[in-house]
Design a protein around this motif. Structure first.
Motif, PDB file in Angstrom:
ATOM      1  N   VAL A   1       0.851  -1.198   0.000  1.00  0.00           N
ATOM      2  CA  VAL A   1       0.000   0.000   0.000  1.00  0.00           C
ATOM      3  C   VAL A   1       0.882   1.241   0.000  1.00  0.00           C
ATOM      4  O   VAL A   1       1.630   1.486   0.940  1.00  0.00           O
ATOM      5  CB  VAL A   1      -0.948   0.007   1.211  1.00  0.00           C
ATOM      6  N   LYS A   2       0.782   2.029  -1.058  1.00  0.00           N
ATOM      7  CA  LYS A   2       1.650   3.198  -1.213  1.00  0.00           C
ATOM      8  C   LYS A   2       0.978   4.494  -0.770  1.00  0.00           C
ATOM      9  O   LYS A   2       1.644   5.403  -0.274  1.00  0.00           O
ATOM     10  CB  LYS A   2       2.080   3.331  -2.686  1.00  0.00           C
ATOM     11  N   GLN A   3      -0.315   4.628  -0.980  1.00  0.00           N
ATOM     12  CA  GLN A   3      -1.034   5.849  -0.626  1.00  0.00           C
ATOM     13  C   GLN A   3      -2.450   5.500  -0.194  1.00  0.00           C
ATOM     14  O   GLN A   3      -2.978   4.443  -0.554  1.00  0.00           O
ATOM     15  CB  GLN A   3      -1.098   6.812  -1.826  1.00  0.00           C
ATOM     16  N   TRP A   4      -3.059   6.396   0.580  1.00  0.00           N
ATOM     17  CA  TRP A   4      -4.460   6.203   0.941  1.00  0.00           C
ATOM     18  C   TRP A   4      -5.118   7.537   1.213  1.00  0.00           C
ATOM     19  O   TRP A   4      -4.475   8.509   1.606  1.00  0.00           O
ATOM     20  CB  TRP A   4      -4.588   5.272   2.144  1.00  0.00           C
ATOM     21  N   TRP A   5      -6.419   7.598   0.957  1.00  0.00           N
ATOM     22  CA  TRP A   5      -7.221   8.796   1.188  1.00  0.00           C
ATOM     23  C   TRP A   5      -8.549   8.380   1.798  1.00  0.00           C
ATOM     24  O   TRP A   5      -9.162   7.402   1.364  1.00  0.00           O
ATOM     25  CB  TRP A   5      -7.516   9.530  -0.119  1.00  0.00           C
ATOM     26  N   VAL A   6      -9.010   9.137   2.763  1.00  0.00           N
ATOM     27  CA  VAL A   6     -10.348   8.909   3.296  1.00  0.00           C
ATOM     28  C   VAL A   6     -11.368   9.433   2.287  1.00  0.00           C
ATOM     29  O   VAL A   6     -11.149  10.458   1.640  1.00  0.00           O
ATOM     30  CB  VAL A   6     -10.523   9.620   4.655  1.00  0.00           C
ATOM     31  N   LEU A   7     -12.488   8.710   2.154  1.00  0.00           N
ATOM     32  CA  LEU A   7     -13.563   9.153   1.272  1.00  0.00           C
ATOM     33  C   LEU A   7     -14.678   9.777   2.099  1.00  0.00           C
ATOM     34  O   LEU A   7     -15.205   9.149   3.021  1.00  0.00           O
ATOM     35  CB  LEU A   7     -14.112   7.974   0.467  1.00  0.00           C
ATOM     36  N   GLU A   8     -15.020  11.014   1.807  1.00  0.00           N
ATOM     37  CA  GLU A   8     -16.118  11.702   2.477  1.00  0.00           C
ATOM     38  C   GLU A   8     -17.149  12.055   1.418  1.00  0.00           C
ATOM     39  O   GLU A   8     -16.897  12.874   0.533  1.00  0.00           O
ATOM     40  CB  GLU A   8     -15.598  12.971   3.161  1.00  0.00           C
ATOM     41  N   ASN A   9     -18.320  11.386   1.499  1.00  0.00           N
ATOM     42  CA  ASN A   9     -19.369  11.573   0.496  1.00  0.00           C
ATOM     43  C   ASN A   9     -18.850  11.296  -0.908  1.00  0.00           C
ATOM     44  O   ASN A   9     -19.202  11.980  -1.863  1.00  0.00           O
ATOM     45  CB  ASN A   9     -19.939  12.996   0.583  1.00  0.00           C
ATOM     46  N   GLY A  10     -17.970  10.281  -0.998  1.00  0.00           N
ATOM     47  CA  GLY A  10     -17.445   9.879  -2.290  1.00  0.00           C
ATOM     48  C   GLY A  10     -16.272  10.699  -2.774  1.00  0.00           C
ATOM     49  O   GLY A  10     -15.730  10.435  -3.847  1.00  0.00           O
ATOM     50  N   VAL A  11     -15.877  11.724  -2.020  1.00  0.00           N
ATOM     51  CA  VAL A  11     -14.773  12.605  -2.427  1.00  0.00           C
ATOM     52  C   VAL A  11     -13.527  12.270  -1.611  1.00  0.00           C
ATOM     53  O   VAL A  11     -13.587  12.101  -0.390  1.00  0.00           O
ATOM     54  CB  VAL A  11     -15.156  14.090  -2.224  1.00  0.00           C
ATOM     55  N   GLN A  12     -12.381  12.165  -2.272  1.00  0.00           N
ATOM     56  CA  GLN A  12     -11.130  11.866  -1.591  1.00  0.00           C
ATOM     57  C   GLN A  12     -10.658  13.062  -0.762  1.00  0.00           C
ATOM     58  O   GLN A  12     -10.628  14.199  -1.251  1.00  0.00           O
ATOM     59  CB  GLN A  12     -10.039  11.496  -2.601  1.00  0.00           C
TER      60      GLN A  12
ATOM     61  N   SER B   1      -5.750   0.865  -7.893  1.00  0.00           N
ATOM     62  CA  SER B   1      -6.490   1.588  -6.858  1.00  0.00           C
ATOM     63  C   SER B   1      -7.730   0.786  -6.479  1.00  0.00           C
ATOM     64  O   SER B   1      -8.277   0.031  -7.290  1.00  0.00           O
ATOM     65  CB  SER B   1      -6.896   2.982  -7.337  1.00  0.00           C
ATOM     66  N   ALA B   2      -8.164   0.945  -5.228  1.00  0.00           N
ATOM     67  CA  ALA B   2      -9.347   0.242  -4.747  1.00  0.00           C
ATOM     68  C   ALA B   2      -9.893   0.969  -3.530  1.00  0.00           C
ATOM     69  O   ALA B   2      -9.172   1.700  -2.842  1.00  0.00           O
ATOM     70  CB  ALA B   2      -9.017  -1.198  -4.387  1.00  0.00           C
ATOM     71  N   THR B   3     -11.175   0.763  -3.258  1.00  0.00           N
ATOM     72  CA  THR B   3     -11.802   1.311  -2.055  1.00  0.00           C
ATOM     73  C   THR B   3     -11.904   0.218  -1.005  1.00  0.00           C
ATOM     74  O   THR B   3     -12.391  -0.876  -1.283  1.00  0.00           O
ATOM     75  CB  THR B   3     -13.209   1.855  -2.369  1.00  0.00           C
ATOM     76  N   ILE B   4     -11.432   0.518   0.199  1.00  0.00           N
ATOM     77  CA  ILE B   4     -11.598  -0.374   1.339  1.00  0.00           C
ATOM     78  C   ILE B   4     -12.750   0.178   2.161  1.00  0.00           C
ATOM     79  O   ILE B   4     -12.678   1.295   2.674  1.00  0.00           O
ATOM     80  CB  ILE B   4     -10.318  -0.453   2.196  1.00  0.00           C
ATOM     81  N   THR B   5     -13.809  -0.596   2.274  1.00  0.00           N
ATOM     82  CA  THR B   5     -15.022  -0.123   2.934  1.00  0.00           C
ATOM     83  C   THR B   5     -14.902  -0.219   4.448  1.00  0.00           C
ATOM     84  O   THR B   5     -13.967  -0.820   4.984  1.00  0.00           O
ATOM     85  CB  THR B   5     -16.248  -0.928   2.484  1.00  0.00           C
TER      86      THR B   5
ATOM     87  N   ALA C   1     -14.641   4.091  11.822  1.00  0.00           N
ATOM     88  CA  ALA C   1     -14.248   3.476  10.555  1.00  0.00           C
ATOM     89  C   ALA C   1     -14.712   4.339   9.384  1.00  0.00           C
ATOM     90  O   ALA C   1     -15.805   4.897   9.405  1.00  0.00           O
ATOM     91  CB  ALA C   1     -14.841   2.076  10.439  1.00  0.00           C
ATOM     92  N   LYS C   2     -13.850   4.449   8.369  1.00  0.00           N
ATOM     93  CA  LYS C   2     -14.158   5.258   7.191  1.00  0.00           C
ATOM     94  C   LYS C   2     -13.836   4.473   5.924  1.00  0.00           C
ATOM     95  O   LYS C   2     -12.892   3.687   5.886  1.00  0.00           O
ATOM     96  CB  LYS C   2     -13.304   6.536   7.192  1.00  0.00           C
ATOM     97  N   ASP C   3     -14.636   4.709   4.878  1.00  0.00           N
ATOM     98  CA  ASP C   3     -14.256   4.221   3.561  1.00  0.00           C
ATOM     99  C   ASP C   3     -12.976   4.943   3.148  1.00  0.00           C
ATOM    100  O   ASP C   3     -12.809   6.137   3.427  1.00  0.00           O
ATOM    101  CB  ASP C   3     -15.345   4.521   2.529  1.00  0.00           C
ATOM    102  N   ALA C   4     -12.085   4.232   2.492  1.00  0.00           N
ATOM    103  CA  ALA C   4     -10.829   4.854   2.080  1.00  0.00           C
ATOM    104  C   ALA C   4     -10.387   4.292   0.737  1.00  0.00           C
ATOM    105  O   ALA C   4     -10.665   3.136   0.411  1.00  0.00           O
ATOM    106  CB  ALA C   4      -9.739   4.627   3.123  1.00  0.00           C
ATOM    107  N   ARG C   5      -9.717   5.129  -0.002  1.00  0.00           N
ATOM    108  CA  ARG C   5      -9.164   4.728  -1.297  1.00  0.00           C
ATOM    109  C   ARG C   5      -7.679   4.461  -1.123  1.00  0.00           C
ATOM    110  O   ARG C   5      -6.969   5.249  -0.472  1.00  0.00           O
ATOM    111  CB  ARG C   5      -9.379   5.845  -2.319  1.00  0.00           C
ATOM    112  N   VAL C   6      -7.198   3.337  -1.662  1.00  0.00           N
ATOM    113  CA  VAL C   6      -5.788   2.997  -1.532  1.00  0.00           C
ATOM    114  C   VAL C   6      -5.172   2.776  -2.904  1.00  0.00           C
ATOM    115  O   VAL C   6      -5.860   2.445  -3.874  1.00  0.00           O
ATOM    116  CB  VAL C   6      -5.588   1.721  -0.678  1.00  0.00           C
TER     117      VAL C   6
END
Length: 217
Positions: free
Chosen positions: A102-113, A156-160, A202-207
């Motif tokens: 895993v090189k990078q990650w972003w939290v998703l808020e209302n679908g926005v990184q 890239s993928a979303t971890i729920t 817990a938050k959805d996140a993009r990795v």
């Protein structure tokens, strides 16, 4: 003495949970895995009590309550060094070695990184040791091998919030079959993630997950 030692875990399980349980041991040769756990006598499909699993290059131990992980679980590498420690009751990642894929990650808020995220990133439960023990490695595509193609593929993928992987996409890579092979392996990572945690939630996140292909010299 031998019978007493065998009986103690069962007695402890009965006292701790107030339900009758029985010990189960399952061994498989390929891949080499040994599981030892307890199930409810009246519902043998329900894990309930102490649990341990030994792979060829990793191991883990913890406890189930009605098929749900509870309390602190520990995951070890081949040298019996702790790779992860997770409290599933408190939903807390206590310790984890960096998961180098895993090189990078972003939290998703209302679908926005949200790039300025703080907290703990999503981690693959058991870390790289558990992954390497229980899943096949990358296969080098014939086209890329023949052309001497190597390099990095980024998926890239979303971890729920429930620890599942969704919406996998190829972000970049050298092609020639390498991109598709990385995506194939990424699809095997589903369902065993501990989600990103922000302020205890817990938050959805993009990795971004990086796979490296290198030809042997």
């Amino acid at each position: 003495m031998h019978r007493l030692l065998i009986g103690l875990p069962v007695l402890a399980s009965l006292v701790s949970f107030g339900q009758e349980t029985k010990r189960v041991v399952v061994e498989t040769p390929t891949p080499l895995v040994r599981e030892e756990y307890y199930v409810l006598v009246e519902h043998p499909e329900v894990k309930h009590g102490l649990y341990s699993r030994q792979f060829s290059k990793s191991s883990e131990r913890g406890q189930y309550e009605n098929n749900v992980r509870v309390g602190v679980w520990e995951f070890y590498d081949k040298d019996r060094v702790v790779e992860q420690r997770i409290d599933f009751t408190k939903h807390e990642l206590i310790f984890a070695k960096p998961f180098r894929l895993v090189k990078q990650w972003w939290v998703l808020e209302n679908g926005v990184q949200r790039s300025d995220s703080t907290g703990t990133p999503p981690v693959l439960i058991g870390g790289i040791s558990r992954w390497a023990s229980s899943h096949p490695s990358l296969r080098y595509p014939a086209e890329a091998r023949k052309g001497g193609i190597q390099g990095e593929v980024r998926i890239s993928a979303t971890i729920t919030t429930t620890g599942e992987m969704a919406d996998r996409k190829i972000e970049e890579g050298p092609g020639h079959g390498l991109n598709e092979e990385a995506l194939r392996v990424a699809r095997l990572m589903d369902g065993e993630w501990f989600p990103a945690m922000i302020d205890g939630e817990a938050k959805d996140a993009r990795v971004i997950i990086a796979f490296y292909f290198k030809l042997a010299e």
